[in-house]
Design a protein around this motif. Structure first.
Motif, PDB file in Angstrom:
ATOM      1  N   ALA A  69       0.816  -1.222   0.000  1.00  0.00           N
ATOM      2  CA  ALA A  69       0.000   0.000   0.000  1.00  0.00           C
ATOM      3  C   ALA A  69       0.848   1.269   0.000  1.00  0.00           C
ATOM      4  CB  ALA A  69      -0.940  -0.007   1.197  1.00  0.00           C
ATOM      5  N   THR A  70       2.000   1.231   0.652  1.00  0.00           N
ATOM      6  CA  THR A  70       2.841   2.446   0.672  1.00  0.00           C
ATOM      7  C   THR A  70       3.224   2.811  -0.761  1.00  0.00           C
ATOM      8  OG1 THR A  70       3.683   1.905   2.850  1.00  0.00           O
ATOM      9  CG2 THR A  70       5.007   3.435   1.549  1.00  0.00           C
ATOM     10  N   GLU A  71       3.656   1.811  -1.524  1.00  0.00           N
ATOM     11  CA  GLU A  71       4.025   2.091  -2.919  1.00  0.00           C
ATOM     12  C   GLU A  71       2.790   2.500  -3.736  1.00  0.00           C
ATOM     13  OE1 GLU A  71       6.249  -0.962  -5.185  1.00  0.00           O
ATOM     14  OE2 GLU A  71       5.322  -0.089  -6.972  1.00  0.00           O
ATOM     15  N   VAL A 172      -9.119   5.512  -2.837  1.00  0.00           N
ATOM     16  CA  VAL A 172      -9.482   4.977  -1.525  1.00  0.00           C
ATOM     17  C   VAL A 172      -8.366   4.050  -1.054  1.00  0.00           C
ATOM     18  CG1 VAL A 172     -11.108   3.474  -0.300  1.00  0.00           C
ATOM     19  CG2 VAL A 172     -11.969   5.180  -1.896  1.00  0.00           C
ATOM     20  N   ASP A 173      -7.827   4.318   0.122  1.00  0.00           N
ATOM     21  CA  ASP A 173      -6.862   3.404   0.734  1.00  0.00           C
ATOM     22  C   ASP A 173      -7.691   2.351   1.481  1.00  0.00           C
ATOM     23  OD1 ASP A 173      -5.040   2.088   2.312  1.00  0.00           O
ATOM     24  OD2 ASP A 173      -3.926   3.873   2.899  1.00  0.00           O
ATOM     25  N   ALA A 174      -7.733   1.153   0.904  1.00  0.00           N
ATOM     26  CA  ALA A 174      -8.579   0.084   1.466  1.00  0.00           C
ATOM     27  C   ALA A 174      -7.736  -0.936   2.220  1.00  0.00           C
ATOM     28  CB  ALA A 174      -9.370  -0.585   0.350  1.00  0.00           C
ATOM     29  N   THR A 175      -6.538  -0.540   2.618  1.00  0.00           N
ATOM     30  CA  THR A 175      -5.601  -1.483   3.243  1.00  0.00           C
ATOM     31  C   THR A 175      -6.181  -2.162   4.477  1.00  0.00           C
ATOM     32  OG1 THR A 175      -3.855  -0.038   2.481  1.00  0.00           O
ATOM     33  CG2 THR A 175      -3.232  -1.679   4.113  1.00  0.00           C
ATOM     34  N   GLN A 176      -6.910  -1.416   5.299  1.00  0.00           N
ATOM     35  CA  GLN A 176      -7.397  -2.021   6.547  1.00  0.00           C
ATOM     36  C   GLN A 176      -8.758  -2.678   6.416  1.00  0.00           C
ATOM     37  OE1 GLN A 176      -5.810  -2.701   9.254  1.00  0.00           O
ATOM     38  NE2 GLN A 176      -3.974  -1.437   9.073  1.00  0.00           N
ATOM     39  N   ILE A 177      -9.549  -2.253   5.455  1.00  0.00           N
ATOM     40  CA  ILE A 177     -10.901  -2.850   5.364  1.00  0.00           C
ATOM     41  C   ILE A 177     -10.873  -4.191   4.621  1.00  0.00           C
ATOM     42  CG2 ILE A 177     -11.793  -1.832   3.190  1.00  0.00           C
ATOM     43  CD1 ILE A 177     -14.364  -1.154   4.797  1.00  0.00           C
ATOM     44  N   LEU A 195      -3.979  -1.589  -1.645  1.00  0.00           N
ATOM     45  CA  LEU A 195      -4.095  -2.807  -0.816  1.00  0.00           C
ATOM     46  C   LEU A 195      -2.711  -3.309  -0.415  1.00  0.00           C
ATOM     47  CD1 LEU A 195      -6.426  -5.096  -2.989  1.00  0.00           C
ATOM     48  CD2 LEU A 195      -7.078  -3.907  -0.885  1.00  0.00           C
ATOM     49  N   SER A 196      -2.624  -4.006   0.713  1.00  0.00           N
ATOM     50  CA  SER A 196      -1.408  -4.725   1.129  1.00  0.00           C
ATOM     51  C   SER A 196      -1.806  -6.123   1.574  1.00  0.00           C
ATOM     52  CB  SER A 196      -0.759  -4.034   2.334  1.00  0.00           C
ATOM     53  OG  SER A 196       0.316  -3.235   1.954  1.00  0.00           O
ATOM     54  N   ALA A 197      -1.113  -7.135   1.057  1.00  0.00           N
ATOM     55  CA  ALA A 197      -1.510  -8.522   1.350  1.00  0.00           C
ATOM     56  C   ALA A 197      -1.308  -8.922   2.813  1.00  0.00           C
ATOM     57  CB  ALA A 197      -0.722  -9.474   0.451  1.00  0.00           C
ATOM     58  N   HIS A 198      -0.291  -8.333   3.471  1.00  0.00           N
ATOM     59  CA  HIS A 198       0.038  -8.837   4.815  1.00  0.00           C
ATOM     60  C   HIS A 198      -0.982  -8.440   5.880  1.00  0.00           C
ATOM     61  CE1 HIS A 198       1.869  -5.171   6.768  1.00  0.00           C
ATOM     62  NE2 HIS A 198       1.887  -4.776   5.516  1.00  0.00           N
ATOM     63  N   LYS A 199      -1.946  -7.571   5.513  1.00  0.00           N
ATOM     64  CA  LYS A 199      -2.992  -7.218   6.484  1.00  0.00           C
ATOM     65  C   LYS A 199      -4.101  -8.268   6.481  1.00  0.00           C
ATOM     66  CE  LYS A 199      -1.073  -3.084   7.163  1.00  0.00           C
ATOM     67  NZ  LYS A 199      -0.417  -2.658   8.375  1.00  0.00           N
ATOM     68  N   LEU A 200      -4.082  -9.170   5.490  1.00  0.00           N
ATOM     69  CA  LEU A 200      -5.123 -10.209   5.446  1.00  0.00           C
ATOM     70  C   LEU A 200      -4.498 -11.601   5.396  1.00  0.00           C
ATOM     71  CD1 LEU A 200      -6.427 -10.564   1.898  1.00  0.00           C
ATOM     72  CD2 LEU A 200      -5.849  -8.243   2.527  1.00  0.00           C
TER      73      LEU A 200
END
Ligand code: PMP
Length: 379
Positions: A69-71, A172-177, A195-200
């Motif tokens: 998500a940062t990138e 939309v930053d959906a990283t946490q949802i 999105l970031s995979a490591h949050k799920l």
């Protein structure tokens, strides 16, 4: 050990590890190579892309794999400013992820106007603030779907509709949802999504930027990978792990969201009985798994120190900021005093969390609060 820091990262699932191992052993070819080894990798890549896009309600062509998500957020900001004939003005909420805010605010040094949207005392973007900001044109509006510190949900569909009525691209930053509540790229109406995979329960260092089909968005001009949008040989083990995590999330999300909501509600009922304990954003709709709390009179360092000694992993309220012991910008934006914000800790549940773990935590918090009060009455 009781792990209650799932918004920082999650444990990779066994099927994620297996998918990554399979990709390393059988998909080590370069997906750009024309020979059979390359084509095996290309097939794996296409299958993973299809699974991830189905999970997030997007079309496969809309998915650009990034390192996370940062990138993705970085490409959103810089892409907005690189598009021809766009105003050098961007709008984002005051409670975005600390890293994203930092890179946006840095743009002020280059003469970019960066407008921060106010939030109410529960941490929700004030629609009047957005309407006022939209009186002038902008290259981008960005609002996260769910806050990483408080779990507070933003009314993103309403915000997207308003932003689109002005013809401005919406991110939309959906990283946490993602993986915690049902959420779809098409459904929310955003043009861009991170999105970031490591949050799920996926691996670290892999994520995605979704770009609505038909929208030209400069990302990275280099190799031909990702339809020429993000060059570099694909991280196939990461992508395969991400797909396995997305598959798991699709199968378990509804039940897990209900289970965690029940756990959180029971835990919060205990918290409400603890003197001077405050839950941040309690009046807003929130993620099922996130609780930001403080006990007035106790610093976050003291709370976390005690929890750590008892084998409980949690984090401070400003969990994702690089500022160490600075108060959280999210809580300050909600109108909480700096001295109180310094007491905030974040508890984030995961699929391994159970009622017994939370009851143990509630007991500890209660004991700490009671000893503080009895020390104060003796003193
Ligand atoms: N956005 C949000 C809302 C986040 O919670 C995080 C991770 N804390 C990020 C972006 C950045 O994710 P990553 O570190 O995986 O790039």
């Amino acid at each position: 050990m009781i792990y209650l820091d799932n918004n920082a990262t999650t444990r990779p699932l066994p099927e994620v590890i297996a998918a990554m191992q399979h990709a390393l052993e059988c998909g080590w070819g370069n997906p750009s190579s024309k020979h059979p080894k390359g084509q095996d990798a290309k097939t794996l890549l296409a299958a993973a892309r299809a699974e991830i896009s189905a999970f997030i309600g997007a079309q496969p062509v809309e998915v650009v794999f990034t390192s996370g998500a940062t990138e993705s957020n970085h490409h959103v900001l810089h892409g907005a400013l690189m598009r021809p004939d766009m105003p050098r003005r961007i709008i984002l909420s005051a409670v975005e992820h600390a890293g994203f805010l930092k890179s946006a605010l840095r743009l002020r040094q280059d003469g970019v106007e960066v407008v921060l949207l106010d939030v109410d005392t529960e941490g929700r973007v004030k629609i009047e603030s957005l309407r006022a900001a939209l009186e002038h044109d902008a290259a981008l509006v960005s609002v996260m779907a769910a806050n990483n510190e408080t779990g507070v949900l933003q009314p993103v569909a309403e915000i997207c509709a308003l932003v689109h009525s002005r013809g401005i691209p919406m991110h939309v930053d959906a990283t946490q949802i993602a993986g915690k509540l049902p959420f779809s790229f098409a459904g929310c109406g955003a043009d861009l999504l991170s999105l970031s995979a490591h949050k799920l329960h996926g691996p670290k260092g892999i994520g995605a930027l979704l770009i609505r089909k038909g929208l030209t968005w400069p990302v990275m001009f280099s190799g031909q990978q990702e339809r020429g949008r993000r060059g570099g040989t694909e991280n196939l083990p990461g992508i395969a792990g991400f797909a396995a995590a997305a598959r798991h999330a699709m199968a378990t999300l509804h039940d897990e969201a209900e289970r965690q909501t029940r756990l959180r509600e029971a835990f919060e009922a205990r918290l409400r009985a603890i003197p001077a304990c405050v839950i941040h954003g309690a009046g807003a709709a929130r993620l099922p798994n996130t609780i930001s709390l403080r006990i007035d009179g106790l610093s976050a360092d003291r709370l976390l120190g005690t929890l750590e000694r008892e084998g409980i992993c949690a984090s401070s309220g400003a969990a994702c900021s690089s500022g160490g012991s600075n108060p959280s910008h999210v809580l300050l934006a909600m109108g909480i005093e700096a001295s109180q914000a310094l007491g905030a800790i974040r508890i984030s549940l995961g699929s391994d969390t159970d009622a017994e773990q939370l009851s143990r935590l509630a007991d500890l918090l209660q004991t700490m609060s009671e000893s503080l009060r009895s020390a104060a009455s003796v003193g």
